[in-house]
Design a protein around this motif. Structure first.
Motif, PDB file in Angstrom:
ATOM      1  N   UNK A 284       3.587   2.385   7.090  1.00 52.65           N
ATOM      2  CA  UNK A 284       4.570   3.468   6.962  1.00 52.65           C
ATOM      3  C   UNK A 284       5.482   3.304   5.752  1.00 52.65           C
ATOM      4  N   UNK A 285       5.589   2.092   5.226  1.00 48.76           N
ATOM      5  CA  UNK A 285       6.454   1.842   4.069  1.00 48.76           C
ATOM      6  C   UNK A 285       5.655   1.661   2.782  1.00 48.76           C
ATOM      7  N   UNK A 286       4.388   2.077   2.827  1.00 46.08           N
ATOM      8  CA  UNK A 286       3.521   2.037   1.636  1.00 46.08           C
ATOM      9  C   UNK A 286       3.349   0.637   1.056  1.00 46.08           C
ATOM     10  N   UNK A 287       3.307  -0.352   1.912  1.00 50.27           N
ATOM     11  CA  UNK A 287       3.068  -1.715   1.445  1.00 50.27           C
ATOM     12  C   UNK A 287       1.639  -1.836   0.911  1.00 50.27           C
TER      13      UNK A 287
ATOM     14  N   UNK B 144      -2.147  -4.035   2.894  1.00 51.00           N
ATOM     15  CA  UNK B 144      -2.788  -3.399   4.044  1.00 51.00           C
ATOM     16  C   UNK B 144      -3.971  -2.593   3.538  1.00 51.00           C
ATOM     17  N   UNK B 145      -5.029  -2.505   4.338  1.00 56.98           N
ATOM     18  CA  UNK B 145      -6.230  -1.797   3.883  1.00 56.98           C
ATOM     19  C   UNK B 145      -6.016  -0.281   3.926  1.00 56.98           C
ATOM     20  N   UNK B 146      -6.651   0.474   3.048  1.00 58.31           N
ATOM     21  CA  UNK B 146      -6.531   1.938   3.042  1.00 58.31           C
ATOM     22  C   UNK B 146      -6.937   2.555   4.377  1.00 58.31           C
ATOM     23  N   UNK B 147      -7.958   1.975   5.022  1.00 54.83           N
ATOM     24  CA  UNK B 147      -8.433   2.527   6.296  1.00 54.83           C
ATOM     25  C   UNK B 147      -7.368   2.396   7.390  1.00 54.83           C
ATOM     26  N   UNK B 148      -6.711   1.218   7.432  1.00 54.02           N
ATOM     27  CA  UNK B 148      -5.673   0.997   8.441  1.00 54.02           C
ATOM     28  C   UNK B 148      -4.477   1.902   8.169  1.00 54.02           C
ATOM     29  N   UNK B 149      -4.094   2.032   6.895  1.00 61.79           N
ATOM     30  CA  UNK B 149      -2.957   2.909   6.553  1.00 61.79           C
ATOM     31  C   UNK B 149      -3.249   4.348   6.972  1.00 61.79           C
ATOM     32  N   UNK B 150      -4.454   4.817   6.699  1.00 59.47           N
ATOM     33  CA  UNK B 150      -4.823   6.174   7.053  1.00 59.47           C
ATOM     34  C   UNK B 150      -4.782   6.379   8.566  1.00 59.47           C
ATOM     35  N   UNK B 151      -5.250   5.390   9.312  1.00 58.24           N
ATOM     36  CA  UNK B 151      -5.252   5.490  10.778  1.00 58.24           C
ATOM     37  C   UNK B 151      -3.826   5.532  11.319  1.00 58.24           C
ATOM     38  N   UNK B 152      -2.940   4.709  10.740  1.00 55.80           N
ATOM     39  CA  UNK B 152      -1.541   4.679  11.184  1.00 55.80           C
ATOM     40  C   UNK B 152      -0.852   6.003  10.875  1.00 55.80           C
ATOM     41  N   UNK B 153      -1.040   6.521   9.674  1.00 56.49           N
ATOM     42  CA  UNK B 153      -0.399   7.778   9.297  1.00 56.49           C
ATOM     43  C   UNK B 153      -0.896   8.939  10.155  1.00 56.49           C
ATOM     44  N   UNK B 154      -2.206   8.920  10.469  1.00 54.46           N
ATOM     45  CA  UNK B 154      -2.775   9.966  11.312  1.00 54.46           C
ATOM     46  C   UNK B 154      -2.182   9.907  12.710  1.00 54.46           C
TER      47      UNK B 154
END
Length: 342
Positions: free
Chosen positions: A26-29, A32-42
């Motif tokens: 959520x803080x654009x760190x 973290x992998x792109x796939x995990x970030x996308x899943x969290x944002x979704x």
């Protein structure tokens, strides 16, 4: 889950990951992998997650809020300025907290203290008509707070300032009355200590001087923008051996009151006494006869003040930056000074 505010713990539980991983997403760190970030944002969007701005502010040492101190939110002039400020700063993610001083210097000081305790990131301030001591503002400045002063400004600090075209406003209005054939022009002025009031009086004086009309201090009344003072000034002027044939005012509410009082006395406006205002408030076009007024641009004042603040916050200017913007106005001529208008 819908019965409480969604947190990163809820998102983590839904996805079966740690809350620290959710936080990084959520803080654009970058850790973290792109796939995990996308899943969290979704998932965050699905659950209508709203970030805790107070917690984020504590972490970043900022609140993303700005304190706006004004004398009277009910007056159209100040309301339009606040609108300009809010529209400008909200586009960059800032919110404003409005504190109204009710024209009391003490309330103004208390509001400043309250906003400090609320951890606002900066202050945009218009002082009361009676503010003479600026120590509370100097204290903020000394602490390094970004400060912008507007309309009724603090002249004692090197900070950005936004003002109306005070001198030219009264110069133009007075000149207009002279062009209508008026020779005895009174001025309903504001408090003596206000810089804006001093500039408007000077504009009036210069216009008289340039047309060879002697300045008469009997025709100038300083007020605190109160109706009873307007009535008292008019009574004094009408009792003079040579009363005025025109009146300039530094604010529209005073001009509207003058028109009302003159009509009650059976004095024709503008044939016997012409009246001109300053501000072009909504009432100016509604009353009969319509009020000639120098139109300010309060929304523009708010926009400029907001931009100054954003520049300070973005370190474009140093906190001690001194700059002033004068927002130009225009004279709107109506029947209170010119009966020939249709």
């Amino acid at each position: 889950m819908k019965n409480h505010q969604i947190t990163i713990i809820d998102i983590a539980r839904e996805l079966g990951i740690s809350k620290s991983t959710v936080s990084r997403a959520l803080t654009n760190s970058t850790n973290i992998s792109p796939e995990t970030r996308e899943a969290v944002l979704k998932k965050a969007k699905e659950l209508d997650y709203q970030p805790n701005m107070l917690a984020l502010g504590l972490i970043r040492n900022e609140s993303r809020t700005l304190g706006v101190v004004i004398p009277d939110i009910q007056k159209p002039f100040f309301a339009a300025i606040v609108s300009g400020i809010q529209h400008t700063v909200s586009r960059i993610g800032y919110r404003i907290v409005i504190a109204q001083s009710d024209e009391s210097p003490e309330v103004e000081k208390e509001n400043i203290k309250a906003l400090m305790l609320s951890r606002v990131d900066g202050f945009i301030v218009c002082h009361t008509r009676d503010t003479k001591d600026f120590e509370h503002i100097k204290l903020l400045h000394g602490k390094g707070y970004p400060l912008v002063s507007f309309a009724r400004i603090c002249p004692e600090l090197p900070i950005p300032k936004v003002v109306e075209d005070d001198f030219n406003g009264l110069y133009t209005t007075t000149q207009h009355l002279i062009e209508q054939g008026k020779k005895r022009i009174a001025l309903l002025a504001g408090p003596r200590q206000l810089l804006a009031s001093k500039l408007r009086v000077n504009g009036y004086k210069v216009a008289l001087q340039q047309h060879g009309i002697p300045f008469d201090k009997e025709l100038v009344a300083h007020t605190k923008f109160l109706h009873d003072q307007v009535a008292a000034a008019l009574e004094r002027w009408l009792s003079l051996k040579n009363p005025p044939d025109g009146i300039c005012t530094v604010y529209d509410a005073g001009a509207v009151k003058l028109v009302e009082l003159l009509k009650q006395k059976g004095i024709k406006v503008p044939d016997e006494i012409a009246v001109a205002g300053f501000g072009d408030d909504p009432a100016a076009s509604i009353i009969e006869p319509g009020l000639t007024s120098y139109a300010q641009k309060p929304y523009e004042i708010g926009v400029v003040a907001g931009r100054y603040m954003l520049d300070l916050l973005n370190k474009k200017y140093p906190v001690h930056h001194s700059d002033m913007t004068i927002c130009k106005g225009t004279l709107v001529v109506r029947k209170s000074t010119c009966s020939r208008l249709r």
